[in-house]
Scaffold this motif. Structure first.
Motif, PDB file in Angstrom:
ATOM      1  N   THR A 219       0.829  -1.206   0.000  1.00  0.00           N
ATOM      2  CA  THR A 219       0.000   0.000   0.000  1.00  0.00           C
ATOM      3  C   THR A 219       0.861   1.253   0.000  1.00  0.00           C
ATOM      4  O   THR A 219       0.538   2.240  -0.694  1.00  0.00           O
ATOM      5  N   ASP A 220       1.954   1.250   0.736  1.00  0.00           N
ATOM      6  CA  ASP A 220       2.859   2.403   0.724  1.00  0.00           C
ATOM      7  C   ASP A 220       3.425   2.640  -0.671  1.00  0.00           C
ATOM      8  O   ASP A 220       3.529   3.788  -1.130  1.00  0.00           O
ATOM      9  N   MET A 221       3.787   1.572  -1.362  1.00  0.00           N
ATOM     10  CA  MET A 221       4.358   1.708  -2.698  1.00  0.00           C
ATOM     11  C   MET A 221       3.324   2.231  -3.690  1.00  0.00           C
ATOM     12  O   MET A 221       3.631   3.070  -4.545  1.00  0.00           O
ATOM     13  N   VAL A 222       2.085   1.751  -3.561  1.00  0.00           N
ATOM     14  CA  VAL A 222       1.027   2.226  -4.458  1.00  0.00           C
ATOM     15  C   VAL A 222       0.741   3.703  -4.229  1.00  0.00           C
ATOM     16  O   VAL A 222       0.598   4.483  -5.191  1.00  0.00           O
ATOM     17  N   MET A 223       0.692   4.115  -2.972  1.00  0.00           N
ATOM     18  CA  MET A 223       0.424   5.522  -2.674  1.00  0.00           C
ATOM     19  C   MET A 223       1.571   6.418  -3.118  1.00  0.00           C
ATOM     20  O   MET A 223       1.350   7.560  -3.544  1.00  0.00           O
ATOM     21  N   ALA A 228       0.228  10.162  -3.540  1.00  0.00           N
ATOM     22  CA  ALA A 228      -0.751  10.400  -2.463  1.00  0.00           C
ATOM     23  C   ALA A 228      -0.295   9.724  -1.175  1.00  0.00           C
ATOM     24  O   ALA A 228      -1.129   9.242  -0.402  1.00  0.00           O
ATOM     25  N   TYR A 229       1.012   9.685  -0.958  1.00  0.00           N
ATOM     26  CA  TYR A 229       1.534   9.006   0.223  1.00  0.00           C
ATOM     27  C   TYR A 229       1.196   9.788   1.488  1.00  0.00           C
ATOM     28  O   TYR A 229       1.351  11.017   1.550  1.00  0.00           O
ATOM     29  N   ASP A 230       0.722   9.070   2.476  1.00  0.00           N
ATOM     30  CA  ASP A 230       0.345   9.672   3.758  1.00  0.00           C
ATOM     31  C   ASP A 230       1.344   9.201   4.813  1.00  0.00           C
ATOM     32  O   ASP A 230       1.434   7.999   5.094  1.00  0.00           O
ATOM     33  N   PRO A 231       2.095  10.083   5.417  1.00  0.00           N
ATOM     34  CA  PRO A 231       3.086   9.667   6.428  1.00  0.00           C
ATOM     35  C   PRO A 231       2.478   9.309   7.777  1.00  0.00           C
ATOM     36  O   PRO A 231       3.195   8.912   8.699  1.00  0.00           O
ATOM     37  N   SER A 232       1.173   9.425   7.910  1.00  0.00           N
ATOM     38  CA  SER A 232       0.534   9.169   9.204  1.00  0.00           C
ATOM     39  C   SER A 232       0.458   7.670   9.474  1.00  0.00           C
ATOM     40  O   SER A 232       0.531   6.839   8.553  1.00  0.00           O
TER      41      SER A 232
END
Length: 422
Positions: A219-223, A228-232
């Motif tokens: 999921t991190d790679m897709v975002m 649209a990567y969310d660091p939260s």
């Protein structure tokens, strides 16, 4: 010797074979002539002995028994001598033929061996003169890897499946403060909750953010690909929400949860009772279950300031790791022990990855060799739908030699394909 002769014949050219065959026939003919001559000599000697015995019989008729027996013995002796001479002569001739044959075979065999030895020596010289760049390349600090090679190395590093780790995995070195505790932390798949994806050895003095940075999720790679990567993100361990607030744009995921607990106490209490009793879909509440009338005292802390030794946890209990909004992983602290001299004595190596689920790569549908990086939908040039491509096959099929697209993107869809765990 026969096998050597047969092997040597296969090596000789056709003319040499014919010459050798004619030579053998001539030698056999000469041998037959010599044997025939010896047989004629033997017959003449036999006739001469017979005539001599007849003359002795006519001259000494008074002592026939004695002279006849003596003559017969002499005749038999002469026959044996003549036969042995003929046999020895034929045997010597045969030995000479075999000796010449062996000499010819040995000479040709030695010549062939010398020829092969020269070829082998030439190969060794050619091999020594050539330097393979992959083995004999000198270290060149100025040489830089391409972006594709760097990406491949990163992928191989992330998708590796190490076994027992015996040394430091980083170039840095940091001392370990004794006494120190090692925790065995397991991370499970976000969709297949029973499937373990990672296992780490974590020091008790390390913060939770150090563990989070080591966890790999698709999921991190897709975002990141979608910008649209969310660091939260947060860990929920017992009653504590550990939020990652290192990035200024990070969102505190626990705030809406606390608002829901405050505004919907009855609903939250029923939800909490169902969680504790293990009630799920299709399951009924057990008779001996006692409802809880009070919710736990939930609180939130900063993940980057919280160490594992600051938390209270139970070994083998399931906890939660949430990131990218609603991507949730199960976390289990399986074991806790003091550090051992056999463990890695480098703090910079921890959290230490000791297990990672093996990745089954989706290969290109065209070449069946390289891993797929593109996936197309409704592609009229593809043999299947959806169709997976590596970079080389995709551009060779969809682009011309000038680098222009053969037909527009409105006729098919193409997306980047990211490899997931099996």
């Amino acid at each position: 010797m026969t096998s050597n002769c047969t092997v040597t014949k296969s090596w000789l050219p056709r003319q040499c074979k014919l010459h050798l065959r004619m030579t053998r026939r001539l030698k056999l003919l000469q041998t037959w002539q010599k044997a025939h001559a010896a047989q004629e000599d033997y017959q003449r000697m036999l006739d001469a002995d017979t005539s001599a015995s007849c003359e002795s019989f006519d001259g000494f008729s008074s002592d026939t028994s004695y002279n006849g027996e003596k003559d017969d013995a002499n005749v038999k002796k002469r026959k044996r001598n003549t036969k042995s001479k003929a046999t020895s002569k034929y045997g010597k001739t045969k030995k000479l033929i075999d000796r010449d044959k062996d000499k010819h075979v040995d000479d040709s065999y030695l010549a062939k061996v010398e020829h092969l030895a020269k070829i082998r020596q030439k190969q060794e010289e050619d091999k020594a003169s050539v330097k393979l760049h992959s083995f004999n390349r000198e270290k060149d600090n100025s040489a830089a890897l391409s972006s594709a090679n760097i990406e491949t190395l990163k992928y191989l590093e992330s998708s590796g499946c190490p076994g027992k780790v015996k040394g430091s995995l980083t170039g840095k070195h940091g001392p370990i403060q004794y006494p120190e505790v090692i925790l065995c932390v397991e991370v499970y798949h976000n969709k297949h909750a029973w499937k373990k994806t990672h296992e780490f050895l974590v020091l008790g003095s390390q913060t939770l953010t150090e563990l989070r940075d080591k966890i790999r999720c698709l999921t991190d790679m897709v975002m990141q690909k979608a910008d649209a990567y969310d660091p939260s993100g947060y860990f929920l361990i017992e009653e504590i929400f550990c939020n990652d607030t290192r990035d200024p744009s990070a969102i505190n995921y626990s705030e809406p949860i606390f608002d829901w607990l405050k505004n919907c106490k009855k609903e939250a209490l029923a939800k909490w009772n169902s969680i504790l009793s293990g009630v799920g879909k299709g399951r009924k509440v057990p008779f001996d279950s006692k409802p809880i009338s009070k919710l736990p005292n939930f609180r939130s802390v900063d993940m980057q300031r919280t160490r594992f030794c600051d938390l209270g946890f139970r070994l083998g209990s399931g906890y939660l790791y949430c990131h990218q909004g609603d991507c949730k992983h199960g976390i289990v602290i399986r074991d806790m022990r003091l550090i051992d001299p056999d463990d890695v004595q480098n703090r910079a190596a921890y959290p230490l990855l000791v297990y990672q689920l093996k990745t089954v790569l989706k290969k290109c549908s065209v070449c069946r060799i390289y891993k797929a990086t593109k996936v197309t939908l409704d592609d009229k040039l593809a043999g299947e739908n959806p169709c997976y491509f590596c970079d080389n096959c995709y551009y060779l099929l969809h682009y011309s030699a000038e680098g222009t697209l053969l037909y527009g993107y409105d006729s098919f869809e193409v997306h980047d394909y990211l490899q997931d765990y099996s």
